[in-house]
Design an enzyme around this catalytic site. Structure first.
Site, mmCIF file in Angstrom:
data_model
loop_
_atom_site.group_PDB
_atom_site.id
_atom_site.type_symbol
_atom_site.label_atom_id
_atom_site.label_comp_id
_atom_site.label_asym_id
_atom_site.label_seq_id
_atom_site.Cartn_x
_atom_site.Cartn_y
_atom_site.Cartn_z
ATOM 1 N N TYR A 1 -33.781 -133.386 14.693
ATOM 2 C CA TYR A 1 -32.509 -134.123 14.765
ATOM 3 C C TYR A 1 -32.617 -135.628 15.169
ATOM 4 O O TYR A 1 -31.925 -136.460 14.346
ATOM 5 C CB TYR A 1 -31.957 -133.684 16.019
ATOM 6 N N CYS B 1 -6.690 -130.045 19.403
ATOM 7 C CA CYS B 1 -6.777 -129.635 18.162
ATOM 8 C C CYS B 1 -5.366 -130.452 17.597
ATOM 9 O O CYS B 1 -5.532 -130.730 16.227
ATOM 10 C CB CYS B 1 -6.476 -128.102 18.141
ATOM 11 N N GLY C 1 -34.659 -138.823 33.656
ATOM 12 C CA GLY C 1 -35.085 -137.417 33.412
ATOM 13 C C GLY C 1 -35.891 -137.111 31.900
ATOM 14 O O GLY C 1 -35.756 -137.786 31.271
ATOM 15 N N CYS D 1 -6.864 -133.504 15.954
ATOM 16 C CA CYS D 1 -8.197 -133.479 15.093
ATOM 17 C C CYS D 1 -7.693 -133.617 13.687
ATOM 18 O O CYS D 1 -6.796 -133.255 13.117
ATOM 19 C CB CYS D 1 -8.476 -131.950 15.318
ATOM 20 N N TRP E 1 -25.127 -149.343 21.294
ATOM 21 C CA TRP E 1 -26.098 -149.514 20.264
ATOM 22 C C TRP E 1 -25.484 -149.088 18.822
ATOM 23 O O TRP E 1 -26.319 -149.085 18.071
ATOM 24 C CB TRP E 1 -27.306 -148.257 20.498
ATOM 25 N N ARG E 2 -24.321 -149.419 18.863
ATOM 26 C CA ARG E 2 -23.446 -148.781 17.655
ATOM 27 C C ARG E 2 -22.964 -150.099 16.951
ATOM 28 O O ARG E 2 -22.633 -150.868 17.429
ATOM 29 C CB ARG E 2 -22.554 -147.902 17.890
ATOM 30 N N GLU F 1 -31.355 -142.922 20.335
ATOM 31 C CA GLU F 1 -31.448 -141.333 20.253
ATOM 32 C C GLU F 1 -32.504 -140.598 21.118
ATOM 33 O O GLU F 1 -32.229 -139.495 21.502
ATOM 34 C CB GLU F 1 -31.727 -141.201 18.804
ATOM 35 N N ASP G 1 -26.360 -132.225 16.114
ATOM 36 C CA ASP G 1 -26.480 -132.139 17.704
ATOM 37 C C ASP G 1 -25.342 -130.972 18.323
ATOM 38 O O ASP G 1 -24.728 -130.426 17.447
ATOM 39 C CB ASP G 1 -26.330 -133.240 18.462
#
Length: 374
Positions: free
Chosen positions: A142, A219, A104, A222, A38-39, A60, A160
């Site tokens: 959101y 980390c 669900g 990052c 979807w991006r 979403e 989120d």
């Protein structure tokens, strides 16, 4: 230096730091973004391609309380069946529920259909502001922020679970997560850049999903590690702070799988409102999130040679469920309020996961799609 000048310089430094974080994060996203169906990728965005609000909205809604990996196949199925919001609005609600079965949180599917109906009536155009989006069924704070940022490039604060984790670690927020949400949102609002806010929102989510993970965060990879307070503390996994969870209550009941000689299974539709609303099920006793149902064959909706076929467990958001399963072969017409589903049709029924477990326990292999339908 005058106090006012000191305050102004501190404010300017904070704004500069925030801009630096956003710039580094966007540069990382350009190189390391996830490819999702979807991006619109950063490269495509740079070429002027923009996200389809319909696809952003659908993804979403599906992603609410569900993992990306679980959503991918469902998203592809939906956009192949219903490539536009008008096509989804024209679809029978039963077909939408069948396509959603297994994902669900079924109120999302009902809201998806209701929202499509409204948007289609408005010419297929989604509102392009958070306030307008929040007026649609199933679109909360959101989801509205995510659609506004990603589909319309609005500078919205998208928060989120992944973003909460990133921000609580960046700032070493000691307040328990359940109470820290306003503080987290305020910090995200300061970080959101005016340019590429949609890519920034997706970059924050990708960072949390792939680098700033709940356990063993990477980390050293990052892009904002130099700004991260939790790294300095030496214990990033400590954040976000969570209060102990209460144990989920265990509810009990029974389920009855009636099978015809040709392999058809007796089903019925649940009420539109409430737990698993509008979905399909085998007959069960009257369990709910608050009360147990009977657990013996004596509670069957009609007489038959019921034989115990095992037990299954299923976990809902607020409670766990344990069902004793009974199986019988019967003949004749379906009782009032029930219908027969042929063996080759079972896999396409709007069965929630708990009912698939029940049927599979009574008749192993019944839920598998027939060859040629895989």
């Amino acid at each position: 230096m005058a106090p006012l000048d000191q305050t102004r310089k501190a404010s300017q430094k904070a704004a500069s730091d925030d801009a630096g974080i956003a710039a580094r994060l966007l540069a990382w996203y350009d190189a390391h973004h996830r490819d999702l169906p979807w991006r619109v990728t950063p490269g495509a965005f740079a070429r002027g391609i923009r996200s389809d609000p319909y696809r952003v909205w659908m993804s979403e809604v599906m992603l609410q309380q569900t993992t990306v990996e679980a959503v991918k196949a469902y998203f592809r199925t939906f956009v192949e069946k219903w490539p536009t919001v008008e096509a989804l609005a024209a679809a029978p609600a039963e077909d939408v529920m069948k396509a959603w079965a297994g994902l669900g949180y079924y109120s999302r599917a009902r809201n998806l259909k209701a929202c499509a109906d409204i948007v289609a009536q408005r010419g297929g155009r989604f509102p392009d502001t958070e306030a307008g989006l929040r007026e649609l069924p199933g679109v909360g704070a959101y989801t509205a922020a995510a659609i506004a940022a990603i589909a319309f490039d609005r500078p919205a604060a998208v928060v989120d679970g992944n973003v909460e984790r990133v921000v609580t670690r960046l700032s070493s927020i000691e307040t328990p997560l359940s109470e820290a949400k306003p503080q987290i949102r305020a910090l995200v609002e300061k970080l959101v850049p005016q340019t590429r806010p949609g890519d920034f929102a997706q970059a924050m989510m990708d960072l949390g999903a792939t680098i700033c993970t709940p356990k063993r965060p990477r980390c050293m990879l990052c892009p904002v590690r130099e700004d991260c307070s939790a790294i300095l503390s030496g214990d990033p996994e400590r954040f976000p702070i969570r209060l102990p969870k209460d144990d989920k209550p265990l509810r009990k009941g029974a389920a009855f799988v009636a099978e015809r000689d040709d392999g058809a299974i007796l089903l019925r539709k649940r009420p539109e409102k409430g737990l698993l609303g509008g979905m399909t099920e085998v007959p069960t006793t009257g369990w709910t999130a608050r009360i147990d149902g009977a657990t013996t064959a004596d509670a069957a909706p009609f007489a038959a040679d019921w034989r115990r076929a095992g037990q299954i467990g299923h976990v809902f958001t607020h409670f766990a469920l344990e069902l004793d399963i009974f199986h019988a072969h019967i003949k004749g017409d379906a009782p009032a309020g029930h219908f027969w589903s042929l063996a080759h049709e079972i896999s396409g029924e709007a069965l929630p996961t708990v009912m698939k477990k029940v049927i599979e326990a009574a008749i192993p292999g019944a839920i598998k799609k027939p060859k040629g339908m895989q």
